[in-house]
Design an enzyme around this catalytic site. Sequence first.
Site, PDB file in Angstrom:
ATOM      1  N   ASN A  85       0.862  -1.181   0.000  1.00 46.46           N
ATOM      2  CA  ASN A  85       0.000   0.000   0.000  1.00 46.46           C
ATOM      3  C   ASN A  85       0.901   1.235   0.000  1.00 46.46           C
ATOM      4  O   ASN A  85       1.445   1.607   1.030  1.00 46.46           O
ATOM      5  CB  ASN A  85      -0.899  -0.050   1.252  1.00 46.46           C
ATOM      6  N   TRP A  86       1.043   1.819  -1.172  1.00 46.89           N
ATOM      7  CA  TRP A  86       1.978   2.950  -1.303  1.00 46.89           C
ATOM      8  C   TRP A  86       1.452   4.216  -0.622  1.00 46.89           C
ATOM      9  O   TRP A  86       2.179   5.181  -0.466  1.00 46.89           O
ATOM     10  CB  TRP A  86       2.234   3.255  -2.788  1.00 46.89           C
ATOM     11  N   LYS A  87       0.161   4.238  -0.306  1.00 46.40           N
ATOM     12  CA  LYS A  87      -0.475   5.427   0.266  1.00 46.40           C
ATOM     13  C   LYS A  87      -0.203   6.640  -0.646  1.00 46.40           C
ATOM     14  O   LYS A  87      -0.132   6.484  -1.860  1.00 46.40           O
ATOM     15  CB  LYS A  87      -0.016   5.634   1.711  1.00 46.40           C
ATOM     16  N   HIS A 147      -9.668   0.889   4.514  1.00 46.25           N
ATOM     17  CA  HIS A 147      -8.428   1.099   5.260  1.00 46.25           C
ATOM     18  C   HIS A 147      -8.706   2.064   6.419  1.00 46.25           C
ATOM     19  O   HIS A 147      -9.530   2.978   6.278  1.00 46.25           O
ATOM     20  CB  HIS A 147      -7.347   1.663   4.334  1.00 46.25           C
ATOM     21  N   GLU A 159      -7.179   4.520   7.476  1.00 42.40           N
ATOM     22  CA  GLU A 159      -6.979   5.938   7.149  1.00 42.40           C
ATOM     23  C   GLU A 159      -8.179   6.493   6.384  1.00 42.40           C
ATOM     24  O   GLU A 159      -8.511   7.677   6.510  1.00 42.40           O
ATOM     25  CB  GLU A 159      -5.661   6.103   6.370  1.00 42.40           C
ATOM     26  N   GLU A 204      -5.765  -5.206  10.338  1.00 42.43           N
ATOM     27  CA  GLU A 204      -4.766  -4.177  10.616  1.00 42.43           C
ATOM     28  C   GLU A 204      -5.133  -3.442  11.903  1.00 42.43           C
ATOM     29  O   GLU A 204      -5.984  -2.529  11.880  1.00 42.43           O
ATOM     30  CB  GLU A 204      -4.715  -3.166   9.467  1.00 42.43           C
ATOM     31  N   GLY A 239       2.045   2.039  10.863  1.00 45.37           N
ATOM     32  CA  GLY A 239       3.023   3.118  10.790  1.00 45.37           C
ATOM     33  C   GLY A 239       3.680   3.476  12.106  1.00 45.37           C
ATOM     34  O   GLY A 239       4.296   4.530  12.230  1.00 45.37           O
ATOM     35  N   SER A 262       3.018  -2.350  10.392  1.00 47.64           N
ATOM     36  CA  SER A 262       4.447  -2.398  10.726  1.00 47.64           C
ATOM     37  C   SER A 262       5.114  -3.720  10.360  1.00 47.64           C
ATOM     38  O   SER A 262       6.002  -4.196  11.067  1.00 47.64           O
ATOM     39  CB  SER A 262       4.661  -2.071  12.215  1.00 47.64           C
ATOM     40  N   GLY A 308       2.768  -1.250   4.377  1.00 51.45           N
ATOM     41  CA  GLY A 308       2.791   0.175   4.062  1.00 51.45           C
ATOM     42  C   GLY A 308       4.219   0.652   3.860  1.00 51.45           C
ATOM     43  O   GLY A 308       4.821   0.485   2.797  1.00 51.45           O
TER      44      GLY A 308
HETATM   45  P1  PGA Z   1       2.578   0.142   7.716  1.00 50.43           P
HETATM   46  O1  PGA Z   1       1.147   0.387   7.036  1.00 50.43           O
HETATM   47  O2  PGA Z   1       3.157  -1.124   7.163  1.00 50.43           O
HETATM   48  O3  PGA Z   1       3.379   1.365   7.366  1.00 50.43           O
HETATM   49  O4  PGA Z   1       2.335   0.018   9.193  1.00 50.43           O
HETATM   50  C1  PGA Z   1       0.283  -0.686   6.786  1.00 50.43           C
HETATM   51  C2  PGA Z   1      -0.996  -0.196   6.163  1.00 50.43           C
HETATM   52  O5  PGA Z   1      -1.448   0.901   6.511  1.00 50.43           O
HETATM   53  O6  PGA Z   1      -1.592  -0.873   5.313  1.00 50.43           O
END
Ligand code: PGA
Length: 257
Positions: free
Chosen positions: A15-17, A105, A107, A175, A181, A219, A240
């Site tokens: 997931n490049w966000k 997600h 976010e 998640e 993150g 993470s 991520g």
């Molecule tokens: P992260 O993000 O690996 O940076 O914790 C995972 C995600 O949000 O899908």
Amino acid sequence: MTPDGNAIRPLIAGNWKMHGRRADATALAGELARRARRAASAELRCELVICPPAPLLTVLADIVADSPVRLGAQDCHLSASGAHTGDISAPMLADAGCRYVIVGHSERRTDHGEGDDTVRAKAEAAHAAGLVAIVCLGETEAQRAAGETLAVVDRQFRASLPAAATAANTVIAYEPVWAIGTGKVPTAAEIAEVHAQLRTLARGRVGDGDRLRLLYGGSVKPGNAAEILRIANVNGALVGGACLQAGDFWAIARSCP
Ligand code: PGA
């Protein structure tokens, strides 16, 4: 292993966000496609998906063509078309070369106030467009501290999944919000407990639920991927931060048992 003895092929999704410009994105996707094309099947034991920002999808579709790397999007609208300024529909994503789309997600749930009903409608829109929906769920830190993790996951699973979800058109990503993150990761026992519950829910509510892929996300790094991917009922990872370097993402993919 499923009861019929067939192992589920793991899925590692990046997931490049909101990261990436054409130059570095092309280099990253190109490097992954090169490695995946070269890798023998014994070396790459998973399906590999990248989910870049929407403006890069058509560019990267050409870069990963004829490679085992698949393309996914990070969100879709619940309608197929219409007066929705700034939104992108699932049929547009399919047309751009996507096979997957992430929905729900944390976010999106937090930044855009998306609840389970919206997430379910988006997953339905994804299915109608022929896309596989990666449906995200997970508890907050306060919910875990209050001992509500299993109840939250149970509620989100039931409310976020379309009735027509199957192992072929849906993937679940567990998640924990507090692990995204942050560098914090649940213990193996904590992940195993949630994934065991997800498997039970899948068997009861999802077509071919024994084969539904249950990802862990939050993470995941090269240093912890092997341990996480060995946990019972963990069939891959949603990555991520560590997916933005080809070497790290590849190392995670190579950690699949
Ligand atoms: P992260 O993000 O690996 O940076 O914790 C995972 C995600 O949000 O899908």
